[in-house]
Scaffold this motif. Structure first.
Motif, PDB file in Angstrom:
ATOM      1  N   ASP A   1     -12.118   9.301 -12.148  1.00  0.00           N
ATOM      2  CA  ASP A   1     -13.398   9.748 -12.335  1.00  0.00           C
ATOM      3  C   ASP A   1     -13.912  10.139 -11.074  1.00  0.00           C
ATOM      4  OD1 ASP A   1     -13.567   8.981 -15.166  1.00  0.00           O
ATOM      5  OD2 ASP A   1     -13.436   6.746 -14.377  1.00  0.00           O
ATOM      6  N   PHE A   2     -13.464   9.666 -10.162  1.00  0.00           N
ATOM      7  CA  PHE A   2     -14.050  10.206  -8.758  1.00  0.00           C
ATOM      8  C   PHE A   2     -13.233   9.781  -7.778  1.00  0.00           C
ATOM      9  CE2 PHE A   2     -14.753   5.674  -8.737  1.00  0.00           C
ATOM     10  CZ  PHE A   2     -14.595   5.333  -7.543  1.00  0.00           C
TER      11      PHE A   2
ATOM     12  N   ASP B   1     -15.018  15.893 -13.101  1.00  0.00           N
ATOM     13  CA  ASP B   1     -15.519  16.335 -14.497  1.00  0.00           C
ATOM     14  C   ASP B   1     -14.580  16.591 -15.459  1.00  0.00           C
ATOM     15  OD1 ASP B   1     -17.404  16.915 -16.753  1.00  0.00           O
ATOM     16  OD2 ASP B   1     -17.651  18.749 -16.005  1.00  0.00           O
ATOM     17  N   ASP B   2     -14.207  15.819 -16.382  1.00  0.00           N
ATOM     18  CA  ASP B   2     -13.179  16.077 -17.213  1.00  0.00           C
ATOM     19  C   ASP B   2     -13.711  16.425 -18.813  1.00  0.00           C
ATOM     20  OD1 ASP B   2     -13.719  13.485 -18.482  1.00  0.00           O
ATOM     21  OD2 ASP B   2     -12.081  12.563 -17.255  1.00  0.00           O
ATOM     22  N   SER B   3     -12.823  16.767 -19.885  1.00  0.00           N
ATOM     23  CA  SER B   3     -13.563  16.940 -21.213  1.00  0.00           C
ATOM     24  C   SER B   3     -13.457  15.755 -21.985  1.00  0.00           C
ATOM     25  CB  SER B   3     -12.571  17.941 -21.827  1.00  0.00           C
ATOM     26  OG  SER B   3     -11.224  17.354 -21.814  1.00  0.00           O
ATOM     27  N   LEU B   4     -13.099  14.539 -21.503  1.00  0.00           N
ATOM     28  CA  LEU B   4     -13.340  13.171 -22.036  1.00  0.00           C
ATOM     29  C   LEU B   4     -14.643  12.830 -21.954  1.00  0.00           C
ATOM     30  CD1 LEU B   4     -10.156  11.516 -20.789  1.00  0.00           C
ATOM     31  CD2 LEU B   4     -10.340  12.971 -23.135  1.00  0.00           C
TER      32      LEU B   4
END
Length: 75
Positions: A30-31, A55-58
């Motif tokens: 996440d980071f 930034d992911d698509s989940l």
């Protein structure tokens, strides 16, 4: 960026050490966790610490992490 602000005028440089730590957000998913230091010089009141988020698509809802600080002053 996370601002680091002092409320009084500095007479000497102030070294601020920092490290990021996960809460519900985890590194490196996440980071990007980081550690280091910044130095505020006399006359400066604000500096910034950069922590890169991913930034992911989940869809995961709100997540959190923290940046912890410790400081020493130099003469």
């Amino acid at each position: 960026y996370f601002p680091v602000t002092v409320s009084t005028s500095l007479a000497a440089p102030l070294v601020v050490y920092y490290y990021s730590q996960g809460g519900s957000a985890t590194s490196p998913q996440d980071f990007f966790g980081d550690a280091g230091s910044i130095t505020l010089q006399p006359g400066e009141t604000t500096a910034a610490i950069a922590v890169q988020t991913i930034d992911d698509s989940l869809y995961e809802g709100n997540e959190s992490f923290a940046v912890s600080l410790a400081w020493t002053s130099s003469s």
